[in-house]
Each structure stands twice: as C-alpha cells, then as structure tokens.
Design a protein around this motif. Structure first.
Motif, PDB file in Angstrom:
ATOM      1  N   VAL A   2       0.579  45.399 -33.996  1.00 32.00           N
ATOM      2  CA  VAL A   2       1.612  45.813 -33.059  1.00 32.00           C
ATOM      3  C   VAL A   2       2.429  44.718 -33.001  1.00 32.00           C
ATOM      4  O   VAL A   2       2.369  43.773 -33.055  1.00 32.00           O
ATOM      5  CB  VAL A   2       1.023  46.040 -31.692  1.00 32.00           C
ATOM      6  CG1 VAL A   2       2.097  46.433 -30.667  1.00 32.00           C
ATOM      7  CG2 VAL A   2      -0.299  47.136 -31.756  1.00 32.00           C
ATOM      8  N   ASP A   3       3.831  45.190 -33.101  1.00 29.47           N
ATOM      9  CA  ASP A   3       4.991  44.360 -33.346  1.00 29.47           C
ATOM     10  C   ASP A   3       5.167  43.655 -31.909  1.00 29.47           C
ATOM     11  O   ASP A   3       5.591  44.860 -31.018  1.00 29.47           O
ATOM     12  CB  ASP A   3       5.989  44.932 -34.037  1.00 29.47           C
ATOM     13  CG  ASP A   3       7.447  44.094 -33.995  1.00 29.47           C
ATOM     14  OD1 ASP A   3       6.987  42.767 -33.490  1.00 29.47           O
ATOM     15  OD2 ASP A   3       8.404  44.464 -34.343  1.00 29.47           O
ATOM     16  N   PRO A   4       5.066  42.431 -31.576  1.00 30.25           N
ATOM     17  CA  PRO A   4       5.159  42.107 -30.313  1.00 30.25           C
ATOM     18  C   PRO A   4       6.558  42.270 -29.682  1.00 30.25           C
ATOM     19  O   PRO A   4       7.122  42.304 -28.504  1.00 30.25           O
ATOM     20  CB  PRO A   4       4.804  40.618 -30.311  1.00 30.25           C
ATOM     21  CG  PRO A   4       4.760  40.070 -31.620  1.00 30.25           C
ATOM     22  CD  PRO A   4       4.708  41.283 -32.288  1.00 30.25           C
ATOM     23  N   GLU A   5       7.730  42.280 -30.798  1.00 28.13           N
ATOM     24  CA  GLU A   5       9.047  42.225 -30.239  1.00 28.13           C
ATOM     25  C   GLU A   5       9.469  43.906 -30.313  1.00 28.13           C
ATOM     26  O   GLU A   5      10.775  44.045 -30.093  1.00 28.13           O
ATOM     27  CB  GLU A   5       9.748  41.613 -31.149  1.00 28.13           C
ATOM     28  CG  GLU A   5       9.641  40.060 -31.200  1.00 28.13           C
ATOM     29  CD  GLU A   5      10.505  39.272 -32.038  1.00 28.13           C
ATOM     30  OE1 GLU A   5      11.619  39.766 -32.362  1.00 28.13           O
ATOM     31  OE2 GLU A   5      10.245  38.089 -32.326  1.00 28.13           O
ATOM     32  N   ALA A   6       8.609  44.807 -30.512  1.00 22.28           N
ATOM     33  CA  ALA A   6       8.937  46.228 -30.447  1.00 22.28           C
ATOM     34  C   ALA A   6       9.368  46.751 -29.146  1.00 22.28           C
ATOM     35  O   ALA A   6       8.823  46.059 -28.053  1.00 22.28           O
ATOM     36  CB  ALA A   6       7.700  47.209 -30.956  1.00 22.28           C
ATOM     37  N   THR A   7      10.229  47.348 -28.869  1.00 22.87           N
ATOM     38  CA  THR A   7      10.877  48.258 -27.580  1.00 22.87           C
ATOM     39  C   THR A   7       9.676  48.931 -27.404  1.00 22.87           C
ATOM     40  O   THR A   7       9.420  50.143 -27.946  1.00 22.87           O
ATOM     41  CB  THR A   7      12.139  48.690 -27.864  1.00 22.87           C
ATOM     42  OG1 THR A   7      13.041  47.602 -28.293  1.00 22.87           O
ATOM     43  CG2 THR A   7      12.631  49.212 -26.667  1.00 22.87           C
TER      44      THR A   7
END
Length: 57
Positions: A2-7
């Motif tokens: 999971v991308d931690p900067e994903a909205t």
C-alpha cells in the motif's frame, strides 16, 4: 504493498461520504456531542414557525 502517500477514498462503494465520518471521528466525544447538538438546535429552530425573521418585518 500500500502506498503510504495515497489519498484515501472520498466515498465507499455504497456512496457514503467517508470524509464526514473521518472528520467526526477526529473529534473528541465531547466535541461530537456539541456538534450534533448544534445540528439538532438548528433543525429545531428552523421548524418553529415563530422563529422566522421575515415575519417581524
């Protein structure tokens, strides 16, 4: 991964606005009650026929 900067999503699959849920959960329990009471007070005032400002004019 999971991308931690994903909205995070704004709505879920059922169309529920998740931003409002996140906002309410960010408040303390006392702040939640105060917010909900303010909404209740507003609706109650709006339903009262004598609460209209235009009637006095």
């Amino acid at each position: 991964m999971v991308d931690p900067e994903a909205t995070p999503p704004v709505y879920n699959d059922d169309g529920v606005d998740l931003t409002l849920i996140r906002w309410m959960l960010s408040l303390t329990p006392a702040e939640r009650i105060a917010t909900l009471q303010a909404h209740i007070d507003f609706v109650t005032l709006a339903r009262e026929p004598h609460a209209r400002v235009d009637e006095d004019r």
